[in-house]
Design a protein around this motif. Structure first.
Motif, PDB file in Angstrom:
ATOM      1  N   GLY A   1      -4.202   2.348   0.044  1.00  0.00           N
ATOM      2  CA  GLY A   1      -3.422   1.763  -1.734  1.00  0.00           C
ATOM      3  C   GLY A   1      -4.500   0.917  -2.839  1.00  0.00           C
ATOM      4  N   PHE A   2      -5.356   0.649  -2.132  1.00  0.00           N
ATOM      5  CA  PHE A   2      -6.895  -0.107  -3.147  1.00  0.00           C
ATOM      6  C   PHE A   2      -7.610   0.753  -3.505  1.00  0.00           C
ATOM      7  N   ALA A   3      -7.426   2.180  -3.208  1.00  0.00           N
ATOM      8  CA  ALA A   3      -8.435   3.423  -4.258  1.00  0.00           C
ATOM      9  C   ALA A   3      -6.582   3.604  -4.277  1.00  0.00           C
ATOM     10  N   ALA A   4      -5.506   3.614  -4.720  1.00  0.00           N
ATOM     11  CA  ALA A   4      -4.785   4.094  -4.954  1.00  0.00           C
ATOM     12  C   ALA A   4      -4.421   3.428  -6.792  1.00  0.00           C
TER      13      ALA A   4
ATOM     14  N   ALA B   1       1.231   7.422 -10.530  1.00  0.00           N
ATOM     15  CA  ALA B   1       0.744   8.433 -10.305  1.00  0.00           C
ATOM     16  C   ALA B   1       0.733   8.472 -11.100  1.00  0.00           C
ATOM     17  N   PRO B   2      -1.418   9.098 -10.996  1.00  0.00           N
ATOM     18  CA  PRO B   2      -1.889   8.923 -11.766  1.00  0.00           C
ATOM     19  C   PRO B   2      -2.085  10.125 -12.938  1.00  0.00           C
TER      20      PRO B   2
ATOM     21  N   ALA C   1       0.332  -1.661   0.281  1.00  0.00           N
ATOM     22  CA  ALA C   1       0.053  -0.034  -0.079  1.00  0.00           C
ATOM     23  C   ALA C   1       1.064   1.696   0.023  1.00  0.00           C
ATOM     24  N   THR C   2       1.874   0.928   0.690  1.00  0.00           N
ATOM     25  CA  THR C   2       2.847   2.298   0.933  1.00  0.00           C
ATOM     26  C   THR C   2       3.443   2.413  -0.790  1.00  0.00           C
ATOM     27  N   VAL C   3       3.642   1.790  -1.644  1.00  0.00           N
ATOM     28  CA  VAL C   3       4.654   1.843  -2.499  1.00  0.00           C
ATOM     29  C   VAL C   3       3.399   2.290  -3.308  1.00  0.00           C
ATOM     30  N   VAL C   4       2.127   1.745  -3.285  1.00  0.00           N
ATOM     31  CA  VAL C   4       1.275   2.578  -4.237  1.00  0.00           C
ATOM     32  C   VAL C   4       0.265   3.616  -3.771  1.00  0.00           C
ATOM     33  N   LEU C   5       0.744   4.275  -2.856  1.00  0.00           N
ATOM     34  CA  LEU C   5       0.309   5.682  -2.466  1.00  0.00           C
ATOM     35  C   LEU C   5       1.506   6.473  -2.622  1.00  0.00           C
TER      36      LEU C   5
ATOM     37  N   THR D   1      -0.050  11.893  -2.604  1.00  0.00           N
ATOM     38  CA  THR D   1      -0.049  10.516  -3.002  1.00  0.00           C
ATOM     39  C   THR D   1      -0.581  10.463  -3.906  1.00  0.00           C
ATOM     40  N   ASN D   2      -0.753   9.646  -4.236  1.00  0.00           N
ATOM     41  CA  ASN D   2      -1.394   8.588  -5.610  1.00  0.00           C
ATOM     42  C   ASN D   2      -2.971   8.456  -5.656  1.00  0.00           C
ATOM     43  N   LEU D   3      -3.550   9.447  -4.385  1.00  0.00           N
ATOM     44  CA  LEU D   3      -4.960   9.208  -4.382  1.00  0.00           C
ATOM     45  C   LEU D   3      -5.616  10.151  -5.168  1.00  0.00           C
TER      46      LEU D   3
END
Length: 539
Positions: free
Chosen positions: A426-429, A31-32, A21-25, A53-55
């Motif tokens: 993390g899943f959301a990101a 990043a989008p 989750a940390t990596v994805v965030l 963040t990537n959120l």
């Protein structure tokens, strides 16, 4: 070391989930990008990233415009086609309607058996229900009933066109989807984060039809060859640009293929230009010089017509004219649609490019509702959501400490619940699903149900006194986990309809509540049990 990892693999799985989750965030690779679409795109769920963040955040937390409107039209159901193909049915019905073109009437074959039945719709806003039913009857077709609205195919096509308009305009994070109200009426829901309501309404309000006419002067009484190139005849459409003398233009090419035995659109345009050149007395191979007011021009003019209005008239370069009159242009049918140098010409070129790329709306949007959330208000919602989350954590932590008064039980419970929320972020990101108020509500629900399950585990393993034996602990934990599993299954079943139905924001709430329950049952609850086993047992 290896034996310890094997014994406590559930805790290890939780650590891996947190690291992932940390990596994805935070990793730049996740990043989008502008206009990117994640899984949420299928549900109309796109947003803009917050930068730290990537959120991504939706309208509620980032500001923007939301428009909800029905599509205007009428649909006749169970129409007996009597062996006619859909195109013939549409043409026959349109022929019975005054001032209505065949493009405003559409027929869809549903049941090919016994002559075929299907649906016929009209999308012309000037046609009443009475006129439509009379036209169907006059055309010789029977039907079961007529309802307001359009067919599913038209709704899907309209959504696709509006999405194209939003993407071509560079409105990052915009989304379009169909929703259904409690009465079964279908609406198109358009959401564009960070954009003003007026700009969005202007972008999607017009049907965006573009064509090219040729004006031919003839002794002061000009004639006009209409629609020598129509919307569907354009193949490659470039972006708006500026050329020499600051001329705004859109580079385009015309379709150069057609069924065998038929002229291609490029050949048809080439022939129309040659005929216009000859009809005007062949003004010369140096090209056409069109005046600002095309009606007063002494040479032919190409007219750029958008939504029925002439937005620009322009001549033709000598080389281009010679290639058309000689017949070679159709082999490489490209040219420029120029909009001039006046103020607003570049913006007009951009709109033309958008209309050509995205196409025309199959049906117009009717009266609906629209709302605008300012970026300032969105920031306030973010702040309030953060405060609410912090307060809920403190409230849960306080109640847990009051209940157990043992840090060895309460602290792991709070930490495990927080890691569950962190993993869910993390899943959301990863999915590219924007956070809005409904999703935040889902997160809070996950915290509540998660702590409830952890309390069940703690109460069960400590309810009968001494729990120093691992065997006793495992027996009690299994009993608790069966209760938790049954509760999780009930929650998933209850939330599933909200997730799959077109119920707007409730879908986001249901999706993340179900995701949170699954993460809890598969990762965090077993990990909490492992942690308690390590802290409470010694043999």
């Amino acid at each position: 070391m290896i034996d310890s990892i094997k014994r406590h693999w559930r805790v290890g799985l939780l650590v891996v989930a947190v690291l992932a989750a940390t990596v994805v965030l935070f990793a730049p690779q996740f990043a989008p990008t502008a206009g990117a679409e994640g899984i949420g795109a299928d549900d109309g769920a796109n947003g803009t990233a917050d930068g730290l963040t990537n959120l991504q955040f939706g309208l509620d937390l980032d500001g923007g415009t939301r428009i909800r409107a029905p599509l205007v039209g009428y649909t006749a159901t169970d129409v007996a086609f009597q062996g006619d193909d859909p195109a013939t049915v549409a043409s026959n019905v349109a022929g019975e309607l005054s001032n209505t073109t065949s493009t405003s009437v559409n027929a869809e074959l549903r049941d090919p058996a016994e002559g075929g039945t299907g649906a016929v719709e009209v999308t012309d806003t000037n046609v009443s229900e009475t006129e439509f039913t009379a036209a169907i009857e006059a055309a010789g077709y029977t039907y079961e009933g007529v309802r307001p609205g359009v067919t599913e195919e038209t709704r899907e096509a309209t959504i696709e066109v509006i999405e194209g308009k939003i993407n071509e305009a560079g409105l990052s994070g915009g989304s379009v989807r169909e929703i259904v109200d409690a009465n079964g009426r279908s609406f198109v829901l358009i959401e564009v984060p960070g954009e003003d309501r007026q700009d969005v309404e202007e972008l999607i309000a017009e049907r965006g039809t573009v064509r090219i006419d040729i004006f031919i002067p003839n002794d002061g009484n000009g004639t006009r060859n209409r629609g020598v190139v129509t919307q569907d005849d354009f193949e490659n459409v470039g972006t708006a640009s500026r050329g020499q003398s600051n001329q705004a233009y859109v580079p385009v090419s015309v379709v150069d293929t057609a069924p065998e035995g038929q002229a291609t659109p490029a050949q048809q345009l080439q022939q129309a230009v040659s005929q216009a050149d000859a009809a005007a007395g062949n003004p010369g191979t140096d090209g056409w010089r069109c005046t600002a007011d095309y009606a007063e021009s002494e040479e032919p003019c190409l007219l750029l017509v958008v939504d029925g209005e002439v937005v620009n008239s322009f001549g033709m370069d000598g080389d281009l004219l010679r290639s058309m009159t000689s017949g070679s242009w159709a082999n490489d049918p490209g040219f420029r649609l120029t909009t001039g140098t006046a103020e607003g010409s570049f913006e007009r070129a951009q709109q033309i490019s958008i209309n050509l790329r995205a196409g025309a709306l199959p049906a117009e949007l009717g009266d609906g509702s629209s709302s605008y959330i300012s970026p300032t208000q969105g920031e306030q919602f973010k702040t309030y959501s953060l405060i609410t989350g912090i307060l809920s954590v403190f409230a849960v932590a306080g109640m847990v400490f009051l209940r157990y008064r043992e840090p060895t039980v309460a602290l792991p419970m709070i930490v495990t619940a927080l890691t569950e929320v962190y993993t869910l972020l993390g899943f959301a990101a990863l999915l590219g699903y924007p956070l809005d108020l409904a999703v935040i509500a889902g997160f809070i629900a996950v915290v509540g149900t998660g702590v409830d399950d952890l309390v069940i585990i703690a109460d069960e393993v400590m309810s009968e006194g001494d729990v120093s034996s691992k065997k006793v602990f495992d027996s009690r934990f299994r009993r608790a986990f069966w209760v938790i599993g049954a509760a999780a299954a009930t929650t998933i079943i209850a939330m599933s309809p909200l997730m799959v139905l077109s119920l707007g924001d409730l879908s986001g709430f249901a999706i993340f509540t179900i995701l949170g329950v699954l993460i809890g049952v598969l990762v965090t609850r077993p990990a909490y049990g492992d942690i308690l086993r390590m802290l409470l047992t010694d043999r």
